[in-house]
Design a protein around this motif. Structure first.
Motif: not given
Length: 578
Positions: A204-211
């Motif tokens: 989830x945290x990686x997605x927040x950085x990547x989206x």
């Protein structure tokens, strides 16, 4: 060991369920898997007999030809069939997983809002989703487990005729491996629950950085490093749990390996000194080695069956709603809606969240519910819908007790838009028609009318693909502002066409001009429905027929805007600054 034995009765039930599901959904694949597993299970024992035969009759080519050809066929068949069996099971597992997913999503589609809001149901649904791959493998694990039992028995019989005592020790030497693999699988299943939680948070945290949207916001704050540290911490916790698990497994397998190797050495010694001759010794040794190879995955298979048991129970509990009937007929004309002395007390709460609330509204009227956060507005809405249990009072639809209706039939009277509306990244057409249940035909004209109510039609007409435009950036669609997402949500209510509209802050994210246009449209078209608005903006309340003021779980005032704003009371306190 005790954990493995204690779980056997329930594991047997899970195994029966897995086999019955495979028989119902993929019968041909199941039959092929059973046949190939049986052949592979008997192959080691057959190889033992073929080797013994070959060595006994190897004096001339003519006497050795038949057992030699038989041995070659057995070895070749075993290799080819093992490969084919592996890919066949993978294909069947994928198909079974897909059909189980279909069952799950159809069950979710039939769940009531009350069930979906239940945290325990939500947890079960998450487990069901995460377990699909494991459940798709379950029947084949059961077959592998049964096949290993056949292998044990066949090897035992084959070696028995060579060295009876050695046959017993061979079986005992293989048991530590099976038990250890089963124990390892159950340990991994328990550990992966906690590990999975940390890994989901990491993802989830990686997605927040990547989206794109969230990543851009974080970049403007310059706070990406904060998330990066949280990602590292979350991943480290998962790694620590895995490291402890693997250390336990290493120690367990070292001990089990020593025991198994000792027993295997004893068995081999018994065969060598059994006096069975060269043929018997060679065949016996081959039997031991072939048995080890054939049963290498038996422990994992048994472990998978044991670990799948709680997941099977949860999956069956979730999908038990699949037969729940759904009334898809929207009630487009409702003459009256009343709540009489309705009270709600949530479990564990010291005080009621709503107490003796009474409202009445007729078709063509628009009323508003106002109050501070936590005053009881949302609870009253939930009571009207029937998705919260009431402690007293009654709700009437057209003079009939709403509690006499099935929940699906009751909800068919309403169109609800909450503040936490969904941002469905679909085509505009699909995102709007989600407001209607299955079986209700929605024409393109209906969609355009709904978009017009939400003041979104002009925007959509200017798009190259119109209603078929993909919205949301996750799948390469166009980006929408918060206000545009909110208008799509309002269009869903409009296309639903229910007799009662309940709109919780329907324009909180749109600009002032669009808000005036939307409310103007809502008030002008209210003659065809009952409209209930929850709002914190004073000017949106001016056109309401009545305003109900809720404070501390009670309705404390009722009147028009002009009436309430001139009187001392809670309404004036709330809106004196607007």
């Amino acid at each position: 060991m005790l954990d493995v034995l204690a779980g056997l009765p329930e594991a047997a039930q899970s195994a029966r369920w897995g086999l019955s599901e495979a028989a119902r959904r993929t019968p041909v694949a199941l039959a092929l898997a059973v046949l190939s597993a049986l052949v592979l299970a008997l192959t080691p024992a057959a190889q033992v007999q073929a080797v013994a035969w070959l060595i006994r009759d190897a004096e001339t080519f003519s006497t050795a030809a038949v057992p030699l050809v038989l041995l070659i066929l057995l070895v070749g068949t075993g290799q080819v069939l093992a490969t084919v069996d592996m890919f066949t099971r993978q294909r069947a597992g994928i198909r079974l997983q897909r059909t189980l997913q279909d069952s799950l999503v159809h069950s979710l589609a039939r769940m009531s809002p009350e069930d979906m809001a239940d945290s325990s149901v939500s947890a079960d649904v998450q487990v069901g989703r995460d377990s699909l791959q494991d459940l798709g493998r379950l029947p084949w694990s059961v077959i592998s487990s049964l096949a290993s039992l056949v292998t044990f028995v066949a090897l035992f019989v084959s070696v028995w005729f060579i060295a009876p005592r050695a046959a017993i020790v061979i079986v005992l030497s293989l048991l530590p491996s099976v038990v250890l693999f089963s124990w390892a699988q159950t340990r991994q299943t328990k550990a992966f629950g906690a590990v999975g939680g940390h890994l989901r948070r990491t993802t989830y945290l990686i997605e927040q950085l990547a989206q794109q949207r969230s990543g851009t916001e974080i970049a403007t704050f310059g706070s990406g490093g904060r998330l990066a540290r949280q990602i590292t911490q979350s991943q480290r916790r998962a790694d620590q749990l895995l490291d402890r698990l693997l250390a336990q497994l290493i120690h367990g397998f070292l001990g089990g390996g020593v025991v198994g190797a000792a027993l295997l050495g004893i068995a081999l010694s018994m065969i060598v000194f059994s006096g069975a001759g060269g043929a018997g010794i060679a065949a016996g040794v081959l039997g031991v080695l072939a048995g080890i190879e054939a049963t290498r995955g038996a422990g994992f298979a048994i472990g998978e069956v044991l670990s799948a048991t709680p997941r099977v129970k949860i999956f069956r509990r979730v999908t038990s709603s699949a037969d729940r009937p759904v009334d898809a007929a929207i009630v487009g004309r409702v003459e009256s809606l009343e709540a009489r002395n309705v009270s709600v007390r949530y479990p564990g709460a010291k005080a009621p969240s709503l107490e003796s609330a009474t409202i009445a509204v007729r078709r063509g009227e628009a009323i508003a519910l106002v109050g501070a956060n936590g005053a009881g507005k949302t609870t009253l809405v939930r009571a009207l819908l029937g998705i919260v249990a009431t402690a007293g009072g009654e709700v009437l639809l057209d003079g009939r007790l709403a509690s006499d209706l099935a929940l699906s039939a009751r909800l068919a009277h309403f169109g609800l838009m909450t503040q936490e509306f969904g941002r469905y990244e679909l085509s505009i057409r699909d995102a709007v028609t989600l407001g209607t249940p299955d079986g209700v035909e929605v024409t393109e004209e209906d969609i355009w009318r709904a978009l017009a109510v939400a003041r979104m039609d002009k925007f959509v007409r200017n798009l190259d693909e119109g209603l078929d435009t993909q919205i949301g950036e996750q799948f390469g669609g166009i980006g929408l502002s918060g206000g545009q997402w909110q208008r799509i949500a309002l269009a869903r209510i409009a296309v639903r066409g229910a007799g009662v509209w309940i709109l919780d802050e329907p324009t909180s994210a749109v600009d002032a001009e669009a808000e005036r246009d939307i409310f103007q449209e809502l008030l002008q078209s209210r003659r065809d429905r009952i409209t209930i608005v929850v709002s914190h903006r004073a000017w949106t309340l001016r056109g309401m027929d009545r305003i109900y003021v809720i404070d501390n779980a009670r309705i404390v005032q009722c009147g028009t805007y002009e009436d309430l704003v001139t009187r001392e009371g809670r309404f004036r306190e709330l809106f004196s600054d607007q």
